[in-house]
Design a protein around this motif. Structure first.
Motif, PDB file in Angstrom:
ATOM      1  N   SER A 151      56.883 -30.573  28.834  1.00  0.00           N
ATOM      2  CA  SER A 151      58.232 -31.056  29.104  1.00  0.00           C
ATOM      3  C   SER A 151      58.700 -30.490  30.434  1.00  0.00           C
ATOM      4  CB  SER A 151      59.178 -30.677  27.956  1.00  0.00           C
ATOM      5  OG  SER A 151      60.444 -31.265  28.116  1.00  0.00           O
ATOM      6  N   ASP A 152      59.920 -29.966  30.491  1.00  0.00           N
ATOM      7  CA  ASP A 152      60.442 -29.422  31.745  1.00  0.00           C
ATOM      8  C   ASP A 152      61.538 -28.418  31.410  1.00  0.00           C
ATOM      9  OD1 ASP A 152      60.787 -28.981  34.403  1.00  0.00           O
ATOM     10  OD2 ASP A 152      61.953 -30.787  34.798  1.00  0.00           O
ATOM     11  N   THR A 153      61.830 -27.570  32.363  1.00  0.00           N
ATOM     12  CA  THR A 153      62.903 -26.594  32.201  1.00  0.00           C
ATOM     13  C   THR A 153      63.498 -26.292  33.562  1.00  0.00           C
ATOM     14  OG1 THR A 153      63.468 -24.371  31.436  1.00  0.00           O
ATOM     15  CG2 THR A 153      61.275 -24.664  32.373  1.00  0.00           C
ATOM     16  N   ASN A 154      64.810 -26.087  33.581  1.00  0.00           N
ATOM     17  CA  ASN A 154      65.508 -25.690  34.803  1.00  0.00           C
ATOM     18  C   ASN A 154      66.214 -24.360  34.615  1.00  0.00           C
ATOM     19  OD1 ASN A 154      64.795 -28.024  36.218  1.00  0.00           O
ATOM     20  ND2 ASN A 154      66.556 -29.157  35.453  1.00  0.00           N
ATOM     21  N   ALA A 155      65.747 -23.565  33.678  1.00  0.00           N
ATOM     22  CA  ALA A 155      66.457 -22.336  33.328  1.00  0.00           C
ATOM     23  C   ALA A 155      66.492 -21.361  34.496  1.00  0.00           C
ATOM     24  CB  ALA A 155      65.785 -21.673  32.134  1.00  0.00           C
ATOM     25  N   PRO A 156      67.675 -20.851  34.832  1.00  0.00           N
ATOM     26  CA  PRO A 156      67.762 -19.826  35.882  1.00  0.00           C
ATOM     27  C   PRO A 156      67.199 -18.505  35.375  1.00  0.00           C
ATOM     28  CG  PRO A 156      69.894 -20.145  34.857  1.00  0.00           C
ATOM     29  CD  PRO A 156      68.985 -21.182  34.269  1.00  0.00           C
ATOM     30  N   ALA A 157      66.720 -17.692  36.281  1.00  0.00           N
ATOM     31  CA  ALA A 157      66.173 -16.379  35.916  1.00  0.00           C
ATOM     32  C   ALA A 157      67.329 -15.408  35.764  1.00  0.00           C
ATOM     33  CB  ALA A 157      65.185 -15.907  36.979  1.00  0.00           C
ATOM     34  N   GLU A 158      67.904 -15.358  34.561  1.00  0.00           N
ATOM     35  CA  GLU A 158      69.040 -14.490  34.292  1.00  0.00           C
ATOM     36  C   GLU A 158      68.794 -13.701  33.019  1.00  0.00           C
ATOM     37  OE1 GLU A 158      72.429 -16.994  33.972  1.00  0.00           O
ATOM     38  OE2 GLU A 158      72.414 -17.616  36.079  1.00  0.00           O
ATOM     39  N   MET A 159      69.496 -12.583  32.876  1.00  0.00           N
ATOM     40  CA  MET A 159      69.434 -11.811  31.643  1.00  0.00           C
ATOM     41  C   MET A 159      70.019 -12.641  30.504  1.00  0.00           C
ATOM     42  SD  MET A 159      67.952  -8.951  32.280  1.00  0.00           S
ATOM     43  CE  MET A 159      68.370  -8.042  30.795  1.00  0.00           C
ATOM     44  N   HIS A 160      69.466 -12.458  29.320  1.00  0.00           N
ATOM     45  CA  HIS A 160      69.962 -13.206  28.165  1.00  0.00           C
ATOM     46  C   HIS A 160      69.626 -12.445  26.909  1.00  0.00           C
ATOM     47  CE1 HIS A 160      65.854 -14.561  27.062  1.00  0.00           C
ATOM     48  NE2 HIS A 160      65.651 -14.501  28.367  1.00  0.00           N
ATOM     49  N   THR A 161      70.365 -12.724  25.851  1.00  0.00           N
ATOM     50  CA  THR A 161      70.105 -12.072  24.577  1.00  0.00           C
ATOM     51  C   THR A 161      70.805 -12.839  23.477  1.00  0.00           C
ATOM     52  OG1 THR A 161      70.198  -9.966  23.360  1.00  0.00           O
ATOM     53  CG2 THR A 161      72.119 -10.545  24.715  1.00  0.00           C
ATOM     54  N   PHE A 162      70.441 -12.530  22.227  1.00  0.00           N
ATOM     55  CA  PHE A 162      71.155 -13.116  21.103  1.00  0.00           C
ATOM     56  C   PHE A 162      72.587 -12.574  21.103  1.00  0.00           C
ATOM     57  CE2 PHE A 162      66.993 -13.393  18.432  1.00  0.00           C
ATOM     58  CZ  PHE A 162      66.550 -14.401  19.257  1.00  0.00           C
ATOM     59  N   GLY A 163      73.496 -13.400  20.622  1.00  0.00           N
ATOM     60  CA  GLY A 163      74.887 -12.971  20.550  1.00  0.00           C
ATOM     61  C   GLY A 163      75.687 -13.311  21.780  1.00  0.00           C
ATOM     62  N   ASP A 164      75.046 -13.914  22.785  1.00  0.00           N
ATOM     63  CA  ASP A 164      75.759 -14.332  23.981  1.00  0.00           C
ATOM     64  C   ASP A 164      75.946 -15.839  23.915  1.00  0.00           C
ATOM     65  OD1 ASP A 164      76.813 -14.890  26.433  1.00  0.00           O
ATOM     66  OD2 ASP A 164      75.148 -14.082  27.611  1.00  0.00           O
ATOM     67  N   SER A 165      77.185 -16.258  23.716  1.00  0.00           N
ATOM     68  CA  SER A 165      77.477 -17.689  23.608  1.00  0.00           C
ATOM     69  C   SER A 165      78.063 -18.248  24.888  1.00  0.00           C
ATOM     70  CB  SER A 165      78.449 -17.936  22.442  1.00  0.00           C
ATOM     71  OG  SER A 165      77.852 -17.590  21.218  1.00  0.00           O
ATOM     72  N   ASP A 166      77.788 -17.594  25.996  1.00  0.00           N
ATOM     73  CA  ASP A 166      78.318 -18.051  27.281  1.00  0.00           C
ATOM     74  C   ASP A 166      77.220 -18.048  28.336  1.00  0.00           C
ATOM     75  OD1 ASP A 166      80.197 -19.011  28.991  1.00  0.00           O
ATOM     76  OD2 ASP A 166      81.195 -17.105  29.347  1.00  0.00           O
ATOM     77  N   GLU A 167      76.036 -18.473  27.935  1.00  0.00           N
ATOM     78  CA  GLU A 167      74.924 -18.549  28.874  1.00  0.00           C
ATOM     79  C   GLU A 167      74.978 -19.859  29.659  1.00  0.00           C
ATOM     80  OE1 GLU A 167      71.685 -16.024  26.184  1.00  0.00           O
ATOM     81  OE2 GLU A 167      71.460 -18.180  26.418  1.00  0.00           O
ATOM     82  N   ASP A 168      74.216 -19.898  30.735  1.00  0.00           N
ATOM     83  CA  ASP A 168      73.994 -21.168  31.422  1.00  0.00           C
ATOM     84  C   ASP A 168      73.335 -22.114  30.409  1.00  0.00           C
ATOM     85  OD1 ASP A 168      72.345 -23.192  32.857  1.00  0.00           O
ATOM     86  OD2 ASP A 168      73.134 -22.187  34.638  1.00  0.00           O
ATOM     87  N   PRO A 169      73.871 -23.343  30.231  1.00  0.00           N
ATOM     88  CA  PRO A 169      73.300 -24.250  29.224  1.00  0.00           C
ATOM     89  C   PRO A 169      71.814 -24.514  29.413  1.00  0.00           C
ATOM     90  CG  PRO A 169      75.402 -25.083  30.006  1.00  0.00           C
ATOM     91  CD  PRO A 169      75.047 -23.920  30.893  1.00  0.00           C
ATOM     92  N   GLN A 170      71.324 -24.489  30.647  1.00  0.00           N
ATOM     93  CA  GLN A 170      69.893 -24.679  30.892  1.00  0.00           C
ATOM     94  C   GLN A 170      69.103 -23.487  30.347  1.00  0.00           C
ATOM     95  OE1 GLN A 170      69.667 -26.930  35.107  1.00  0.00           O
ATOM     96  NE2 GLN A 170      70.890 -25.075  35.114  1.00  0.00           N
ATOM     97  N   LEU A 171      69.646 -22.293  30.559  1.00  0.00           N
ATOM     98  CA  LEU A 171      69.002 -21.086  30.047  1.00  0.00           C
ATOM     99  C   LEU A 171      69.042 -21.076  28.528  1.00  0.00           C
ATOM    100  CD1 LEU A 171      67.742 -18.278  30.576  1.00  0.00           C
ATOM    101  CD2 LEU A 171      70.071 -17.374  30.654  1.00  0.00           C
ATOM    102  N   ALA A 172      70.203 -21.408  27.961  1.00  0.00           N
ATOM    103  CA  ALA A 172      70.343 -21.408  26.506  1.00  0.00           C
ATOM    104  C   ALA A 172      69.358 -22.381  25.869  1.00  0.00           C
ATOM    105  CB  ALA A 172      71.774 -21.768  26.123  1.00  0.00           C
TER     106      ALA A 172
END
Length: 763
Positions: free
Chosen positions: A225-246
């Motif tokens: 498939s494909d992905t455009n996720a930015p290289a950012e920190m992420h974790t469970f419990g964060d509901s304000d991520e970049d939608p591509q990253l999420a």
């Protein structure tokens, strides 16, 4: 022969058949390969160290001295292998098992290597060959844990995760064709991450199966498939991520759970400390119940919410979880989407519309499903799955409210917020995509109000719980744009702050998203008073005293109004609507009516405004105006008599223009046919004497003589402004023009003489 002997003979023939098929010099070398696992569950490491089969791995039989290849193949699902080998020229042999599926037919190739690219293998001891037996059982070859500083892992455990991922892709839940590109797992790496088809596993994750499967999910996304996720920190419990990253991280976690589900395990994500023997949980979640984040993972900007939502598309009541035989969504084991299991339908979306999407977020998963499976969209089931984590890709209860004319009334408040709304609307069937939604609201406001107009995340959450990015456009009651904002609120919310309302009426504002990456989402909205201004209220009047007057009289006008806002002063604007004038200012004024010739009803309006400009509705009072009584009883009259005496330019003629009305401004005497630019005299008399004069007649008594001069055209115009003077009432005056020294006139004095005009003044 007895039945028992027949069975024994048949079984002996079965055992002898493989040996008979071999050449006399071939030996069947068989054995078993296993690896030492580190068991785990939701609570972390259990302390158990089971030995599990190494499946689909490359197995090589090598000369024990020269290490020359004698035979090769793959392990079976139980870790066993059986290879035909010519042992006649061999004094010893070694069995090698590689963490590689290269020899397993058309199966997806999976490798486990070091970061430097060295493939992991496990070797047997040197096995002496003294005789050439038909079958040589080399026993069990065990791949043991490997230490990386204080952390431990097992390359063959990593390998088994890769095999499980590839089997899931090839199996009935997906049915994907293998890729020529190798799926590789590298361990130990400096951290856990994925690049292309290579899953790099950190030293401490060498036994974390769900973490490894998560990274392999990224590999699958990159390959299929494909992905455009930015290289950012992420974790469970964060509901304000970049939608591509999420979406990228959510898909990877979902893939991990889906593989576990296919293996008959509970779908978990558990990341443990690789250096401890028991427990050691650092991060964990149950994909079915979202524990321990059930109250915190919401919306399309939350990777765990995305993962659990996607998992609901593929799990069934047969999945291993805390509620055996039940499922929390409407997609079950018997569900079909256009004749296929939902898991296959989802894979088609993932490798089709999602792959070609511009931004690649969960928005595209929803749109893609309804686009690709429009014939059988299963909207009810889809909504139930997405609703579980509040990924609400459907119209809210206010739709359609997409233009100013359909704006929903939402009065201003002090502190309250609206119900939840979604930026999503589609008139299509099935309802997708919902891009471009604009929600309109109407709010009555008063001039002088000071308000905030803004949006917030659902329930005022500080963690967003949505991808929504709102913008607001405020329009006046005249439909002109007043303010436009794309920010100003908390997070991505929009707010118009401390706006001073300049005009009373119904204002309208639109809420939309200008961010193509954040097309959808949930929000609440309100208009909040900072200070509220109330318009004045007319409590009595307006009145006219008296309400019937003559045109020469006046009426007193008054009105009573109040304002509930302390400190406000009121201003009164009186406006005659049908003529007349206002004398004075304030709540009580005098009205001077217009002149009328017949009874007439006239109106006067009053506008009451406070010091901030808020106005009460305009009120009117009516006054009956009668004609003013004149100074005379009789009517004005004009009479003409006598004859003219001719001069050089003919007989002078005297006439009255209009009637001598009291009062009037349009009355005049006019003479024509006189000698041009010449002195003359207008004779006024209160009686007619009619005496001969210079071969003519003098008609009025010469009571008053007015010297005048003719104009170049031989005319005279004498305008007279007549007032209300009662002395003139009923008076009759006679007038005649005398022009002396006219060379064309007879008589000693050569006077040209006009006729006379009799004027009676009246009303």
């Amino acid at each position: 022969m007895s039945a028992g002997r027949v069975a024994i003979a048949a079984f002996a023939a079965l055992l002898a058949a493989p040996l008979a098929a071999q050449s006399p010099m071939q030996t069947l070398v068989k054995g078993h390969v296993e690896y030492v696992d580190k068991a785990w569950d939701y609570s972390g490491w259990t302390g158990a160290r089971p030995s599990l089969p190494v499946r689909r791995a490359d197995v090589l039989v090598l000369d024990g001295v020269s290490r020359a290849l004698l035979a090769s193949g793959s392990t079976a699902q139980d870790g066993s292998f059986a290879l035909a080998v010519n042992l006649a020229p061999v004094a010893s042999l070694v069995i090698r098992c590689d963490a590689d599926t290269d020899l397993d037919g058309s199966f997806q190739r999976v490798r486990v290597t070091t970061e430097g690219g060295v493939e992991y293998s496990v070797f047997s001891p040197v096995i002496p060959v003294s005789l050439v037996p038909p079958v040589l059982d080399v026993g069990t070859l065990t791949a043991r844990p490997v230490l990386s500083n204080l952390d431990e892992g097992n390359p063959f455990d990593l390998f088994d995760a890769g095999v499980a991922a590839a089997e899931y892709l090839a199996g009935p839940k997906v049915g994907a064709a293998p890729k020529t590109q190798v799926m590789r797992v590298s361990w130990p790496a400096a951290g856990t991450y994925t690049l292309g088809a290579n899953a790099h596993i950190g030293a401490g994750d060498g036994y974390d199966d769900s973490v490894v499967l998560h990274e392999l999910g990224h590999v699958v996304a990159n390959l299929y498939s494909d992905t455009n996720a930015p290289a950012e920190m992420h974790t469970f419990g964060d509901s304000d991520e970049d939608p591509q990253l999420a979406f990228a991280e959510g898909y990877a976690t979902f893939f991990s759970g889906a593989v576990q589900d296919a293996l008959g395990h509970e779908a978990l994500y558990v990341d443990c400390d690789g250096s401890v023997p028991v427990g050691g949980v650092q991060l964990r979640a149950r994909l079915e119940t979202v524990a321990p984040y059930a109250d915190d993972a919401w919306g399309e900007a939350d990777e765990l919410a995305v993962a659990c939502t996607l998992f609901d598309l593929v799990d069934t009541e047969l999945s291993v979880d805390a509620t055996p035989g039940e499922d929390d969504d409407l997609f079950g084991s018997d569900s079909k989407v256009e004749g296929q299991p939902p898991s296959v339908a989802w894979w088609q979306v993932f490798t089709g519309p999602v792959k070609s999407a511009r931004y690649v977020s969960c928005d595209d998963a929803w749109d893609g499903w309804l686009e690709l499976h429009a014939a059988q969209p299963h909207v009810e089931e889809l909504e139930a799955a997405f609703e579980g984590r509040k990924l609400r890709y459907w119209a809210d209860y206010s739709e359609p409210d997409n233009d100013s004319a359909s704006a929903r009334l939402l009065p201003a408040v002090r502190g309250g917020w609206s119900e939840e709304h979604t930026l999503y609307y589609s008139a299509s069937d099935p309802p997708a995509p919902g891009t471009g939604d604009t929600d309109w609201y109407a709010v009555p406001l008063v001039k002088g109000d000071v308000v905030d107009i803004g949006t917030r995340y659902p329930d005022g959450s500080r963690d967003a719980d949505t991808e929504c990015d709102t913008a607001i456009e405020l329009h006046t009651p005249l439909a002109t744009l007043a303010v436009s904002v794309d920010g100003g609120g908390v997070g991505r919310n929009a707010q118009i702050s401390a706006y001073k309302v300049p005009l009373t009426g119904t204002w309208r504002y639109a809420v939309r998203s200008l961010n193509p990456l954040r097309r959808y989402g949930r929000y609440e909205v309100h208009t909040q008073y900072i200070s509220q201004n109330h318009p004045p209220v007319i409590t009595d009047g307006p009145h006219a005293t008296p309400d019937t007057i003559t045109a020469d009289a006046t009426a007193q006008l008054d009105v009573t109004a109040t304002d509930q806002d302390p400190g406000q002063t009121l201003e009164y604007t009186w406006t005659p609507l049908d003529g007349g004038d206002i004398l004075g200012r304030g709540a009580s004024v005098a009205f001077v009516p217009p002149a009328v010739t017949a009874p007439r009803l006239v109106r006067v309006s009053v506008l009451v405004a406070d010091s901030l400009g808020a106005e009460a509705p305009v009120a009117e009072v009516e006054i009956q105006v009668l004609p003013a009584p004149g100074p005379c009883v009789g009517a004005p009259e004009v009479a003409v008599g006598g004859s003219s005496k001719t001069g050089l330019f003919g007989p002078p003629l005297l006439a009255a223009l209009n009637l001598p009305k009291l009062p009037s401004t349009d009355f005049a005497l006019k003479a024509t046919g006189c000698f041009p630019s010449h002195a003359c005299t207008l004779v006024f008399g209160f009686s007619l004497i009619t005496v001969k004069f210079d071969q003519g007649f003098l008609y009025p008594s010469p009571d008053f003589l007015l010297p005048l001069a003719t104009d170049p055209g031989g005319g005279v115009l004498l305008p007279l402004v007549l007032g209300r003077n009662p002395i003139l009432c009923g008076l009759t005056v006679h007038a005649q023009l005398i022009v002396p020294d006219d060379p064309g006139a007879a008589g000693a004095k050569h006077t040209a003489q006009s006729n006379y005009v009799s004027l009676t003044f009246g009303s």
